[in-house]
Design a protein around this motif. Structure first.
Motif, PDB file in Angstrom:
ATOM      1  N   PHE A  87      -3.988  21.517   9.376  1.00 61.06           N
ATOM      2  CA  PHE A  87      -4.492  22.338   8.287  1.00 61.06           C
ATOM      3  C   PHE A  87      -5.727  23.091   8.746  1.00 61.06           C
ATOM      4  O   PHE A  87      -6.849  22.581   8.723  1.00 61.06           O
ATOM      5  CB  PHE A  87      -4.833  21.507   7.043  1.00 61.06           C
ATOM      6  CG  PHE A  87      -5.110  22.381   5.846  1.00 61.06           C
ATOM      7  CD1 PHE A  87      -4.078  22.788   5.017  1.00 61.06           C
ATOM      8  CD2 PHE A  87      -6.388  22.838   5.583  1.00 61.06           C
ATOM      9  CE1 PHE A  87      -4.323  23.627   3.934  1.00 61.06           C
ATOM     10  CE2 PHE A  87      -6.648  23.676   4.509  1.00 61.06           C
ATOM     11  CZ  PHE A  87      -5.607  24.065   3.684  1.00 61.06           C
ATOM     12  N   GLN A  88      -5.499  24.296   9.211  1.00 57.71           N
ATOM     13  CA  GLN A  88      -6.535  25.268   9.483  1.00 57.71           C
ATOM     14  C   GLN A  88      -6.008  26.577   8.892  1.00 57.71           C
ATOM     15  O   GLN A  88      -5.022  27.114   9.375  1.00 57.71           O
ATOM     16  CB  GLN A  88      -6.831  25.432  10.984  1.00 57.71           C
ATOM     17  CG  GLN A  88      -7.407  24.197  11.656  1.00 57.71           C
ATOM     18  CD  GLN A  88      -6.343  23.181  11.990  1.00 57.71           C
ATOM     19  OE1 GLN A  88      -5.230  23.532  12.372  1.00 57.71           O
ATOM     20  NE2 GLN A  88      -6.667  21.907  11.852  1.00 57.71           N
ATOM     21  N   LYS A  89      -6.650  27.053   7.850  1.00 56.39           N
ATOM     22  CA  LYS A  89      -6.106  28.180   7.087  1.00 56.39           C
ATOM     23  C   LYS A  89      -7.128  29.305   6.947  1.00 56.39           C
ATOM     24  O   LYS A  89      -8.252  29.056   6.497  1.00 56.39           O
ATOM     25  CB  LYS A  89      -5.678  27.700   5.698  1.00 56.39           C
ATOM     26  CG  LYS A  89      -4.978  28.750   4.838  1.00 56.39           C
ATOM     27  CD  LYS A  89      -4.546  28.132   3.515  1.00 56.39           C
ATOM     28  CE  LYS A  89      -3.797  29.150   2.657  1.00 56.39           C
ATOM     29  NZ  LYS A  89      -2.539  29.590   3.278  1.00 56.39           N
ATOM     30  N   GLU A 111     -10.678  27.605   6.065  1.00 54.32           N
ATOM     31  CA  GLU A 111     -10.733  26.242   5.558  1.00 54.32           C
ATOM     32  C   GLU A 111      -9.992  25.327   6.523  1.00 54.32           C
ATOM     33  O   GLU A 111      -8.960  25.704   7.077  1.00 54.32           O
ATOM     34  CB  GLU A 111     -10.127  26.157   4.159  1.00 54.32           C
ATOM     35  CG  GLU A 111     -10.973  26.837   3.104  1.00 54.32           C
ATOM     36  CD  GLU A 111     -10.406  26.742   1.704  1.00 54.32           C
ATOM     37  OE1 GLU A 111     -11.163  26.940   0.748  1.00 54.32           O
ATOM     38  OE2 GLU A 111      -9.184  26.482   1.573  1.00 54.32           O
ATOM     39  N   TRP A 112     -10.533  24.119   6.709  1.00 52.85           N
ATOM     40  CA  TRP A 112      -9.931  23.221   7.696  1.00 52.85           C
ATOM     41  C   TRP A 112     -10.018  21.774   7.224  1.00 52.85           C
ATOM     42  O   TRP A 112     -10.853  21.412   6.398  1.00 52.85           O
ATOM     43  CB  TRP A 112     -10.631  23.363   9.056  1.00 52.85           C
ATOM     44  CG  TRP A 112     -12.093  22.997   9.031  1.00 52.85           C
ATOM     45  CD1 TRP A 112     -13.142  23.821   8.704  1.00 52.85           C
ATOM     46  CD2 TRP A 112     -12.666  21.718   9.311  1.00 52.85           C
ATOM     47  NE1 TRP A 112     -14.329  23.132   8.772  1.00 52.85           N
ATOM     48  CE2 TRP A 112     -14.076  21.838   9.143  1.00 52.85           C
ATOM     49  CE3 TRP A 112     -12.143  20.483   9.704  1.00 52.85           C
ATOM     50  CZ2 TRP A 112     -14.943  20.768   9.348  1.00 52.85           C
ATOM     51  CZ3 TRP A 112     -13.015  19.410   9.908  1.00 52.85           C
ATOM     52  CH2 TRP A 112     -14.398  19.566   9.739  1.00 52.85           C
ATOM     53  N   ALA A 113      -9.103  20.964   7.772  1.00 58.44           N
ATOM     54  CA  ALA A 113      -9.126  19.517   7.524  1.00 58.44           C
ATOM     55  C   ALA A 113      -8.622  18.835   8.795  1.00 58.44           C
ATOM     56  O   ALA A 113      -9.272  18.935   9.834  1.00 58.44           O
ATOM     57  CB  ALA A 113      -8.289  19.165   6.293  1.00 58.44           C
ATOM     58  N   GLY A 114      -7.450  18.181   8.721  1.00 52.80           N
ATOM     59  CA  GLY A 114      -6.981  17.409   9.867  1.00 52.80           C
ATOM     60  C   GLY A 114      -5.821  18.034  10.611  1.00 52.80           C
ATOM     61  O   GLY A 114      -5.490  19.202  10.430  1.00 52.80           O
ATOM     62  N   ILE A 140      -9.441  27.049  -3.787  1.00 49.49           N
ATOM     63  CA  ILE A 140      -9.873  26.142  -2.727  1.00 49.49           C
ATOM     64  C   ILE A 140      -8.765  25.136  -2.459  1.00 49.49           C
ATOM     65  O   ILE A 140      -8.212  24.547  -3.389  1.00 49.49           O
ATOM     66  CB  ILE A 140     -11.167  25.401  -3.127  1.00 49.49           C
ATOM     67  CG1 ILE A 140     -12.287  26.413  -3.403  1.00 49.49           C
ATOM     68  CG2 ILE A 140     -11.583  24.405  -2.051  1.00 49.49           C
ATOM     69  CD1 ILE A 140     -13.544  25.779  -3.978  1.00 49.49           C
ATOM     70  N   HIS A 141      -8.436  24.950  -1.190  1.00 48.28           N
ATOM     71  CA  HIS A 141      -7.399  23.996  -0.817  1.00 48.28           C
ATOM     72  C   HIS A 141      -8.015  22.632  -0.514  1.00 48.28           C
ATOM     73  O   HIS A 141      -9.220  22.514  -0.298  1.00 48.28           O
ATOM     74  CB  HIS A 141      -6.625  24.504   0.394  1.00 48.28           C
ATOM     75  CG  HIS A 141      -5.971  25.833   0.183  1.00 48.28           C
ATOM     76  ND1 HIS A 141      -6.665  27.027   0.294  1.00 48.28           N
ATOM     77  CD2 HIS A 141      -4.701  26.156  -0.148  1.00 48.28           C
ATOM     78  CE1 HIS A 141      -5.839  28.037   0.041  1.00 48.28           C
ATOM     79  NE2 HIS A 141      -4.651  27.538  -0.225  1.00 48.28           N
ATOM     80  N   ARG A 142      -7.182  21.607  -0.460  1.00 46.37           N
ATOM     81  CA  ARG A 142      -7.624  20.276  -0.044  1.00 46.37           C
ATOM     82  C   ARG A 142      -6.545  19.693   0.862  1.00 46.37           C
ATOM     83  O   ARG A 142      -5.355  19.926   0.665  1.00 46.37           O
ATOM     84  CB  ARG A 142      -7.855  19.351  -1.241  1.00 46.37           C
ATOM     85  CG  ARG A 142      -8.914  19.834  -2.201  1.00 46.37           C
ATOM     86  CD  ARG A 142      -9.248  18.759  -3.227  1.00 46.37           C
ATOM     87  NE  ARG A 142     -10.080  17.717  -2.632  1.00 46.37           N
ATOM     88  CZ  ARG A 142     -10.317  16.537  -3.214  1.00 46.37           C
ATOM     89  NH1 ARG A 142      -9.743  16.238  -4.363  1.00 46.37           N
ATOM     90  NH2 ARG A 142     -11.105  15.650  -2.639  1.00 46.37           N
ATOM     91  N   SER A 150     -11.544  18.664   3.533  1.00 51.63           N
ATOM     92  CA  SER A 150     -10.910  17.355   3.592  1.00 51.63           C
ATOM     93  C   SER A 150     -11.156  16.592   2.293  1.00 51.63           C
ATOM     94  O   SER A 150     -12.111  16.866   1.563  1.00 51.63           O
ATOM     95  CB  SER A 150     -11.426  16.557   4.790  1.00 51.63           C
ATOM     96  OG  SER A 150     -12.821  16.373   4.708  1.00 51.63           O
ATOM     97  N   ILE A 151     -10.282  15.612   2.020  1.00 49.89           N
ATOM     98  CA  ILE A 151     -10.340  14.916   0.739  1.00 49.89           C
ATOM     99  C   ILE A 151     -11.532  13.969   0.625  1.00 49.89           C
ATOM    100  O   ILE A 151     -11.746  13.375  -0.427  1.00 49.89           O
ATOM    101  CB  ILE A 151      -9.030  14.146   0.482  1.00 49.89           C
ATOM    102  CG1 ILE A 151      -8.743  13.167   1.620  1.00 49.89           C
ATOM    103  CG2 ILE A 151      -7.878  15.128   0.291  1.00 49.89           C
ATOM    104  CD1 ILE A 151      -7.507  12.331   1.385  1.00 49.89           C
TER     105      ILE A 151
END
Length: 280
Positions: free
Chosen positions: A92-94, A84-87, A120-122, A42-43
């Protein structure tokens, strides 16, 4: 009586049939552990923190200590995937590295090298509940049978999107899955919730048999503690820690306050402390 040429061709035919058999019809590989590494991108984390977090996992799987932990298991092999995960807005779950079985040091180093060379993703948002549900689906997709299933969640913020994190956690525990945590407190928090993320992980995120967390408050400890956490997860060893005293009649942390706490003042930063795993 069969013609000798026909008999000679039988092994070739059997081999061809096995090759054509769909993967879900083939025998499952037995492993000591199925491990989902669920890593926050996450950012709220800057690029330096995310790079250090990634490096922690890369160096862990290059470590002879991790290789030894795998070898000393009953079967001597584990299955691992890196996510990798965020919201959830957008979702965004990759999967960065799909399921791979590690049963010798070369496999582990190959996994680390693949991870090291992947960008790396964001993304915005923080949905721990969503990545727990996503991880549970991943367990069903792997073609192996695991004696233990563990979700390893690292991050610096509390759940602010998706369903309640405690609902997702409890559903996973009910299916025999353990959730461990690596809460990160590497910089001055920008919100009240992130200042107490270690307590949040302890009370709202981790759970299951032998669950533990290791809070990281100093960047210099991240590589070592990430490796130690993975060794402990692979070995399945419950280490002694200070007992946690529950507050009678209620949770020690409000597990559904991430939205309401955004505007609250941030308390003083935690003093340096030892990163010792704390059991649930």
């Amino acid at each position: 009586m069969r013609h000798p040429k026909t008999l000679w061709m039988l092994p070739v035919l059997v081999t061809g049939l096995l090759t054509l058999t769909p993967a879900w019809h083939r025998p499952s590989t037995e492993v000591d552990l199925a491990l989902v590494l669920a890593v926050d991108v996450s950012i709220s984390m800057d690029s330096d923190e995310q790079a250090l977090q990634r490096q922690g996992y890369v160096e862990a799987f290059r470590s002879p200590l991790v290789h030894q932990a795998i070898r000393t298991g009953t079967l001597g092999r584990i299955a691992v995937t890196y996510v990798e995960w965020a919201g959830t807005h957008p979702h965004f779950q990759k999967v960065i590295v799909p399921w791979v079985v590690l049963d010798d040091p070369k496999d582990s180093i190959s996994f680390a090298d693949r991870l090291a060379h992947t960008p790396i993703h964001r993304a915005a948002g923080t949905s721990i509940s969503e990545v727990i549900d996503f991880s549970m689906a991943l367990f069903s997709s792997g073609h192996f049978r695991a004696a233990r299933q563990v979700i390893d969640i690292s991050g610096d913020g509390s759940n602010n999107q998706g369903r309640l994190v405690t609902e997702a956690r409890d559903d996973a525990i009910a299916r025999g899955v353990t959730i461990n945590g690596l809460p990160l407190l590497l910089k001055v928090p920008d919100r009240h919730e992130n200042a107490t993320i270690d307590a949040y992980y302890r009370d709202c995120v981790i759970g299951g048999s032998g669950a533990f967390m290791i809070p990281i408050r100093e960047p210099g400890r991240l590589l070592t503690e990430t490796r130690n956490k993975i060794v402990r997860e692979i070995a399945g060893v419950e280490m002694p820690s200070a007992p946690v005293q529950p507050v009678q009649g209620e949770s020690r942390t409000d597990c559904d306050t991430s939205e309401s706490l955004w505007d609250e003042p941030v308390p003083e930063a935690h003093p340096p402390a030892s990163s010792i795993g704390q059991r649930l």
